[in-house]
Write a protein that holds these residues in place. Sequence first.
Motif, PDB file in Angstrom:
ATOM      1  N   GLY A 429      20.613  92.880 -74.814  1.00 26.56           N
ATOM      2  CA  GLY A 429      21.954  92.394 -75.051  1.00 26.56           C
ATOM      3  C   GLY A 429      22.561  93.383 -75.327  1.00 26.56           C
ATOM      4  O   GLY A 429      22.124  94.480 -75.537  1.00 26.56           O
ATOM      5  N   THR A 430      23.720  93.247 -75.691  1.00 26.32           N
ATOM      6  CA  THR A 430      24.601  94.576 -75.624  1.00 26.32           C
ATOM      7  C   THR A 430      24.379  94.978 -77.553  1.00 26.32           C
ATOM      8  O   THR A 430      24.806  96.451 -77.233  1.00 26.32           O
ATOM      9  N   THR A 431      23.939  94.283 -78.023  1.00 26.43           N
ATOM     10  CA  THR A 431      23.327  94.821 -79.629  1.00 26.43           C
ATOM     11  C   THR A 431      22.654  95.433 -80.019  1.00 26.43           C
ATOM     12  O   THR A 431      22.226  96.536 -80.577  1.00 26.43           O
ATOM     13  N   PHE A 433      22.071  98.127 -77.906  1.00 25.93           N
ATOM     14  CA  PHE A 433      22.174  99.277 -76.716  1.00 25.93           C
ATOM     15  C   PHE A 433      22.873  99.731 -78.170  1.00 25.93           C
ATOM     16  O   PHE A 433      23.306 101.421 -78.717  1.00 25.93           O
TER      17      PHE A 433
END
Length: 588
Positions: A429-431, A433
């Motif tokens: 997920g975003t975390t 990246f």
Amino acid sequence: MSGSQGTLIQKWSKGFSVVMIGAAIALHALAFVLAALLCPDIFKARSYEGVHCQPSGEMNSYEFTGCDQERISEMRHTVGEGVCLTRDKGDIVKLQDIRMSFKFPLDETDELYSAWNWRIVASLAVNLNILERDAYSRKDVINSSSQSATLEEEIMLSASLDYAPMQLLQPSAKPKGSKSPARETDCIPSSPWHSKAIILHVNRTLSCRLMRKYSDEMVGDKEIVSPELSYHCSVHPLFELLVLSNSSYIMQVRLEATNTKSDFDILLSNATVSSHLTIVKETDIFHRLVFYTKCFFTPIILLSLVWFVVRLCVNDLYVTIHDRLLITAGLAQVVTNIPSEVVVANFPNPYLTLLDPLAYIILITSLALFWIIFTLDKLAVNEPWERNTRYYWRPICVIVVGSTLALLGVLFMRFPALTNPFNSHWLAGTTTFVSLGFTFGLAVVIASYQTYLSVLIFRVVCDISVNYPGSTRGAWRLKTILLYCLLCSILVCLGSILRLAVSLCLHWNTEVHTDPLPFSVSLAGVIYLGEMAASNLHVSSLLVALSRSPGGPGGWYTPVRPVMYSPARRGEQLHLWDLSAHSSPLHK
């Protein structure tokens, strides 16, 4: 190089200086040799096979009240007739219908955990063999989704982690308040197991890879070939547990489908299932050696720091900015040498594990400031007392910004696991990246700093070599100090980048179940211990080498006369600190 600049270095004889340089190099090499002999591995990995069961009826879990006829160790596996029916590897089940249970460590001496292990990182692997009718009925969907041989599926994860002190699980352990050993037939009034962490119905990503598939012709010929798909799925990292104890752990996992309307869902397919829990732990010998190293070097750093400050106060009227930065680096090294291993062992709080990375950032910041300011000071064009914090505001601001970025990165990547081992910013997920951005961004910052420092040092060394050839004026002393700083900075920067690489291997390894420790990452402990010893030796050596030398026959307290380096080649130059070495004209 300005003609007003004097560099204060111990004015030992050439022979004695060569001996001291050789001793420093030998000590640095000896530190790495001892680290390689005493601590060959910082990590150890092991895989544990899971036990599967299928709850009967609505019974998903149960509690213990009082004594029970069954043994508690058996009940905690949630495997038993009438409560949770055991399912073997060959049984056809749906992954969503079963509970996976893992017990670790095994009852072996070399597998037991202690407070010196500090942390473990675990990942879950599930192997599924989807049977003929599911594979054939969903042939088109499978073929379209498996062309890349990978599949990412959103799932709901529920998991619990329980622990029990090993002494309470031993048959010969004494019950509380009893002087006689316990017997196997004795009734245990309450369960020794305690809940460590739990998560319910949280979103996770199940990463699957198609291990075996058949061609369309083979799948189409149902009479000859029985089509079967084999998937290797994983959830990595599953949890990261900090602050261990001498306990046995049991983890229970349940995976649920989030999209039941999909044409093909791995969790809802009939399959044979096998599971493994891969655990990577830090070795206790590594942390014990870190503790011994800190205890050995702390008094040496304190003595060197006291020596430098006393000689500085006695012999100088003005303390330059790089002198203050060297004192700061010495104090930062003392803070880094705080035995956090003993603190964590006696006060098992996960937040205390942040002491080491935070102290390391402070030390690296102090050393980076000293190396840059000390080198730039040899290229300055104004008087020493004019070179204050405002004069060097640009490099100071850049280094402080880089250190702040490192601090934010450490807190961002480590903080979630402190509250709950199942939380992590390395999940898909975003975390993930953001974590990768911090990791690679810090690596670029460290490499850029080292490149800039190398250019500065070589510029100063070349300037000294051109203007002061030979060794008649002792310019080789300054070049030796600068090159020594360069070598230690390279070592420290490589150690910092290695820490980032190790974090990637532990949290972002797609092949964790086949190669849990890639690139020989377990040997990183040798570099860590060698770097720790090298930073202590470097700081103590600088404190001694840059301490004030006596300027005459009056003894160690005699006011110092700096060693002068200047392209102007003037015979004598006046310094602010020279005022104490010359009589004032007013007294004539």
